[in-house]
Design a protein around this motif. Structure first.
Motif, PDB file in Angstrom:
ATOM      1  N   ALA A  26      27.669 -34.661  20.461  1.00 37.00           N
ATOM      2  CA  ALA A  26      27.643 -35.266  19.127  1.00 37.00           C
ATOM      3  C   ALA A  26      28.252 -34.321  18.105  1.00 37.00           C
ATOM      4  CB  ALA A  26      26.214 -35.638  18.732  1.00 37.00           C
ATOM      5  N   ALA A  27      27.925 -33.034  18.191  1.00 36.23           N
ATOM      6  CA  ALA A  27      28.474 -32.049  17.251  1.00 36.23           C
ATOM      7  C   ALA A  27      29.975 -31.904  17.434  1.00 36.23           C
ATOM      8  CB  ALA A  27      27.780 -30.708  17.431  1.00 36.23           C
ATOM      9  N   MET A  28      30.446 -31.927  18.675  1.00 38.53           N
ATOM     10  CA  MET A  28      31.882 -31.798  18.925  1.00 38.53           C
ATOM     11  C   MET A  28      32.655 -32.963  18.316  1.00 38.53           C
ATOM     12  SD  MET A  28      33.868 -31.679  22.522  1.00 38.53           S
ATOM     13  CE  MET A  28      35.454 -32.461  22.551  1.00 38.53           C
ATOM     14  N   PHE A  29      32.087 -34.149  18.408  1.00 39.56           N
ATOM     15  CA  PHE A  29      32.758 -35.322  17.865  1.00 39.56           C
ATOM     16  C   PHE A  29      32.466 -35.513  16.383  1.00 39.56           C
ATOM     17  CE2 PHE A  29      32.598 -36.566  22.410  1.00 39.56           C
ATOM     18  CZ  PHE A  29      33.956 -36.797  22.596  1.00 39.56           C
ATOM     19  N   VAL A  32      27.310 -39.530  15.230  1.00 37.95           N
ATOM     20  CA  VAL A  32      25.972 -39.785  15.745  1.00 37.95           C
ATOM     21  C   VAL A  32      26.117 -40.367  17.143  1.00 37.95           C
ATOM     22  CG1 VAL A  32      23.861 -41.130  15.425  1.00 37.95           C
ATOM     23  CG2 VAL A  32      25.045 -40.165  13.443  1.00 37.95           C
ATOM     24  N   LEU A  33      25.384 -39.806  18.101  1.00 37.37           N
ATOM     25  CA  LEU A  33      25.475 -40.219  19.492  1.00 37.37           C
ATOM     26  C   LEU A  33      24.177 -40.927  19.881  1.00 37.37           C
ATOM     27  CD1 LEU A  33      26.735 -37.961  22.334  1.00 37.37           C
ATOM     28  CD2 LEU A  33      24.529 -39.069  22.555  1.00 37.37           C
ATOM     29  N   VAL A  34      24.297 -42.123  20.467  1.00 33.83           N
ATOM     30  CA  VAL A  34      23.134 -42.894  20.899  1.00 33.83           C
ATOM     31  C   VAL A  34      23.354 -43.338  22.338  1.00 33.83           C
ATOM     32  CG1 VAL A  34      21.772 -45.001  20.524  1.00 33.83           C
ATOM     33  CG2 VAL A  34      22.656 -43.715  18.563  1.00 33.83           C
ATOM     34  N   HIS A  35      22.355 -43.077  23.187  1.00 35.58           N
ATOM     35  CA  HIS A  35      22.381 -43.582  24.565  1.00 35.58           C
ATOM     36  C   HIS A  35      21.877 -45.018  24.553  1.00 35.58           C
ATOM     37  CE1 HIS A  35      21.978 -39.238  26.195  1.00 35.58           C
ATOM     38  NE2 HIS A  35      23.226 -39.549  25.909  1.00 35.58           N
ATOM     39  N   ASP A  36      22.708 -45.913  25.030  1.00 38.35           N
ATOM     40  CA  ASP A  36      22.338 -47.327  25.068  1.00 38.35           C
ATOM     41  C   ASP A  36      21.684 -47.668  26.411  1.00 38.35           C
ATOM     42  OD1 ASP A  36      23.430 -47.867  22.488  1.00 38.35           O
ATOM     43  OD2 ASP A  36      25.424 -47.850  23.382  1.00 38.35           O
ATOM     44  N   PRO A  37      20.781 -48.639  26.432  1.00 37.62           N
ATOM     45  CA  PRO A  37      20.072 -48.999  27.671  1.00 37.62           C
ATOM     46  C   PRO A  37      20.988 -49.477  28.796  1.00 37.62           C
ATOM     47  CG  PRO A  37      19.060 -50.097  25.772  1.00 37.62           C
ATOM     48  CD  PRO A  37      20.304 -49.417  25.293  1.00 37.62           C
ATOM     49  N   ASP A  38      22.178 -49.950  28.442  1.00 27.65           N
ATOM     50  CA  ASP A  38      23.094 -50.455  29.472  1.00 27.65           C
ATOM     51  C   ASP A  38      23.893 -49.347  30.154  1.00 27.65           C
ATOM     52  OD1 ASP A  38      24.877 -49.768  27.477  1.00 27.65           O
ATOM     53  OD2 ASP A  38      25.814 -51.742  27.338  1.00 27.65           O
ATOM     54  N   PRO A  75      31.701 -48.102   6.001  1.00 24.87           N
ATOM     55  CA  PRO A  75      31.046 -46.794   6.019  1.00 24.87           C
ATOM     56  C   PRO A  75      29.601 -46.831   5.540  1.00 24.87           C
ATOM     57  CG  PRO A  75      33.177 -46.637   4.954  1.00 24.87           C
ATOM     58  CD  PRO A  75      32.901 -48.100   5.217  1.00 24.87           C
ATOM     59  N   GLY A  76      29.239 -47.783   4.720  1.00 29.02           N
ATOM     60  CA  GLY A  76      27.865 -47.887   4.250  1.00 29.02           C
ATOM     61  C   GLY A  76      26.892 -48.277   5.345  1.00 29.02           C
ATOM     62  N   SER A  77      27.394 -48.722   6.498  1.00 24.74           N
ATOM     63  CA  SER A  77      26.498 -49.140   7.566  1.00 24.74           C
ATOM     64  C   SER A  77      26.314 -48.087   8.640  1.00 24.74           C
ATOM     65  CB  SER A  77      27.011 -50.453   8.210  1.00 24.74           C
ATOM     66  OG  SER A  77      28.257 -50.233   8.814  1.00 24.74           O
ATOM     67  N   THR A  78      26.862 -46.861   8.444  1.00 21.41           N
ATOM     68  CA  THR A  78      26.664 -45.798   9.434  1.00 21.41           C
ATOM     69  C   THR A  78      25.252 -45.266   9.339  1.00 21.41           C
ATOM     70  OG1 THR A  78      27.506 -44.117   7.933  1.00 21.41           O
ATOM     71  CG2 THR A  78      29.081 -45.052   9.489  1.00 21.41           C
ATOM     72  N   PRO A  79      24.707 -44.819  10.488  1.00 25.12           N
ATOM     73  CA  PRO A  79      23.330 -44.319  10.475  1.00 25.12           C
ATOM     74  C   PRO A  79      23.199 -43.016   9.736  1.00 25.12           C
ATOM     75  CG  PRO A  79      24.206 -44.345  12.729  1.00 25.12           C
ATOM     76  CD  PRO A  79      25.261 -44.871  11.808  1.00 25.12           C
TER      77      PRO A  79
END
Length: 79
Positions: A26-29, A32-38, A75-79
């Motif tokens: 996440a820091a390199m990119f 925000v990094l999220v693991h999805d259930p799929d 951009p207003g919808s980013t976490p």
């Protein structure tokens, strides 16, 4: 060339890749990094310009990770 939203902010993107990336990526990119259930990973964040977007996509390619999608969002919808 800077990619700006109509409000004058950098464009935000949601990138989906196959597999679960380790959290330190996440820091390199700078996203925000999220693991999805799929079994995929979603990376979300603002990108200052097209060169930065292409750099991010090149890092994904260099990791050998399969890119599933790239979507520009408000951009207003980013976490």
């Amino acid at each position: 060339m800077t990619t700006l939203s109509p409000g004058g902010r950098p464009t935000a993107y949601v990138l989906r890749v196959s597999g679960h990336l380790d959290p330190p990526w996440a820091a390199m990119f700078g996203m925000v990094l999220v693991h999805d259930p799929d079994g995929t990973t979603t990376l979300t964040g603002a990108v200052t310009d097209q060169a930065a977007l292409h750099g991010t996509l090149a890092r994904i390619r260099d990791l050998g990770v399969t890119l599933i999608s790239v979507v520009a969002i408000d951009p207003g919808s980013t976490p």
